[in-house]
Design an enzyme around this catalytic site. Structure first.
Site, PDB file in Angstrom:
ATOM      1  N   ASP A 141     -39.723  31.246  91.837  1.00 30.89           N
ATOM      2  CA  ASP A 141     -40.241  30.217  90.939  1.00 30.89           C
ATOM      3  C   ASP A 141     -39.671  30.291  89.531  1.00 30.89           C
ATOM      4  OD1 ASP A 141     -41.575  32.434  89.860  1.00 30.89           O
ATOM      5  OD2 ASP A 141     -43.344  32.077  91.083  1.00 30.89           O
ATOM      6  N   ARG A 182     -39.552  28.011  84.322  1.00 30.87           N
ATOM      7  CA  ARG A 182     -40.635  28.384  85.239  1.00 30.87           C
ATOM      8  C   ARG A 182     -41.164  27.126  85.896  1.00 30.87           C
ATOM      9  NH1 ARG A 182     -44.157  29.322  88.457  1.00 30.87           N
ATOM     10  NH2 ARG A 182     -45.573  31.114  88.480  1.00 30.87           N
ATOM     11  N   ASP A 239     -46.539  29.197  92.714  1.00 27.99           N
ATOM     12  CA  ASP A 239     -46.399  30.640  92.580  1.00 27.99           C
ATOM     13  C   ASP A 239     -45.836  31.199  93.877  1.00 27.99           C
ATOM     14  OD1 ASP A 239     -46.632  33.266  91.595  1.00 27.99           O
ATOM     15  OD2 ASP A 239     -48.618  33.483  92.503  1.00 27.99           O
ATOM     16  N   THR A 240     -44.713  31.891  93.806  1.00 27.93           N
ATOM     17  CA  THR A 240     -44.099  32.511  94.980  1.00 27.93           C
ATOM     18  C   THR A 240     -44.355  34.016  94.952  1.00 27.93           C
ATOM     19  OG1 THR A 240     -41.986  32.800  93.834  1.00 27.93           O
ATOM     20  CG2 THR A 240     -42.303  30.757  95.068  1.00 27.93           C
ATOM     21  N   GLU A 291     -43.868  38.009  94.689  1.00 30.38           N
ATOM     22  CA  GLU A 291     -43.033  38.749  93.744  1.00 30.38           C
ATOM     23  C   GLU A 291     -41.925  39.513  94.461  1.00 30.38           C
ATOM     24  OE1 GLU A 291     -43.142  38.430  90.641  1.00 30.38           O
ATOM     25  OE2 GLU A 291     -45.086  37.473  90.319  1.00 30.38           O
ATOM     26  N   ARG A 351     -40.835  30.333  78.028  1.00 33.79           N
ATOM     27  CA  ARG A 351     -40.093  29.710  79.120  1.00 33.79           C
ATOM     28  C   ARG A 351     -40.391  28.217  79.187  1.00 33.79           C
ATOM     29  NH1 ARG A 351     -42.024  33.555  84.017  1.00 33.79           N
ATOM     30  NH2 ARG A 351     -44.003  32.738  83.205  1.00 33.79           N
TER      31      ARG A 351
END
Length: 355
Positions: free
Chosen positions: A140, A154, A159-160, A162, A204
């Site tokens: 992401d 971002r 949310d992917t 980690e 970001r």
């Protein structure tokens, strides 16, 4: 006869003057001039005859009256014009502010309605900024050139798992999500759509990334590589749309949804992964105990053969460096693919020759 001839001529002139008097601004002035000229002629004739002309006096008086009337009328006309022009000034300004680029003379109602429809159409079309990929980070997050400046981007509302976070082990489907994101970004034709707030607390850029006419945020959710997360108003433009896509992925058990209780509202549950792994191993052990020895031997041979084939093929392919990988058109090269080695994957994320 001469006096009669002159009288006829003057009468004709006077009639013409009266006819011309219908003109809005000069009528009274022309009448005054005609009467004055007539009076002047009568005065000259009487002077030659050594007589006083009462008619000349009357004509001069009438000429003066008409001239004063003309002056008064002219003053009234000017005041009326100023009064009529006074409200026209703000109206013109209002039209200019509503339709600053119009070049045609249209009615006010048409201008306002056309401007409103154009503004509505413009607001419905998302504004996208062309970007160029610099390097991938994870599923992401990535680096890109935005208007000539290097930025870390971002993806909003997703949310992917980690894969590069310090102190966090590589989570299931993290490498798959990173590889998928990088593969899509390398296709080019990228653009960034911003929401209300442009940056997060880390500086970001936040947004929705488009690969051609497809949105990367959506594709990650659809493939089961990301969950809908970090829903922080006012950046919620596509949240309902994303939730619908996520519901479909959940029902089909795609990607992260294939592990029970793995994707939670507050993140990815590592305990659920351990529990699922232990459950799978337990089932595997139970099945091996129940089965007879001849039945166990056969699948072991198949597993060995299946595993040995890619290893042999990998040994047959060797790349000295990333330049050789790119020359062969094999970049990026993923772990398990022919020719992959650790020296090609310096950051150890399972993807070699990324840049």
């Amino acid at each position: 006869m001469r006096s009669n001839g002159k009288g006829i001529i003057i009468g004709i002139i006077f009639a013409v003057i009266v006819a011309v008097a219908i003109i809005k601004y000069l009528g009274l002035l022309i009448i005054a001039g005609g009467l004055g000229y007539w009076g002047y002629k009568k005065y000259q004739n009487a002077k030659r005859a050594n007589q006083k002309s009462k008619l000349a006096i009357v004509l001069f008086s009438l000429a003066g009256i008409f001239f004063l009337a003309f002056i008064g009328n002219l003053s009234n006309v000017k005041q009326q014009d100023l009064a009529n022009k006074a409200p026209a000034v703000p109206a013109k300004v209002e039209q200019t502010s509503v339709v600053p680029t119009t070049t045609k003379s249209e009615q006010t109602s048409n201008i306002v309605s056309t401007s409103a429809s154009n503004e509505k159409a413009d607001s419905e079309q998302p504004k996208r900024i062309p970007i160029t990929l610099i390097a991938g980070t994870d599923g992401d997050t990535f680096k890109a050139s935005v208007q000539g400046k290097e930025e870390k981007i971002r993806l909003l509302l997703v949310d992917t798992p980690e894969s590069v976070k310090q102190g966090t082990p590589v989570q299931p489907f993290a490498k798959e999500a990173s590889a998928f994101t990088l593969k899509q970004l390398k296709q080019g034709n990228l653009s960034l759509e911003l929401d209300v707030s442009e940056r997060d607390k880390y500086g970001r850029l936040l947004g929705y990334v488009w690969v051609g006419d497809k949105m990367l945020n959506e594709m990650l959710i659809e493939k089961g590589y990301a969950r809908v997360a970090y829903i922080n108003p006012p950046n919620v433009k596509y949240v309902d749309q994303f939730k619908e896509i996520q519901a479909t992925a959940q029902k089909s058990g795609t990607g992260i949804w294939s592990i029970e209780n793995y994707a939670q509202e507050d993140g990815f549950n590592q305990k659920a992964v351990q529990k699922a792994t232990a459950k799978t191993e337990s089932k595997s052990n139970d099945s091996s105990v129940k089965e007879s020895k001849p039945k166990v031997v056969t699948p072991k041979k198949e597993v060995v053969q299946t595993y040995s084939e890619p290893r042999e093929s990998s040994r047959n392919v060797y790349y000295k460096n990333c330049s050789a990988v790119r020359a062969a058109g094999a970049d990026p090269i993923y772990e398990g693919e022919p020719g992959y080695s650790r020296k090609l994957d310096r950051d150890g994320d399972g993807v070699g020759c990324e840049r």
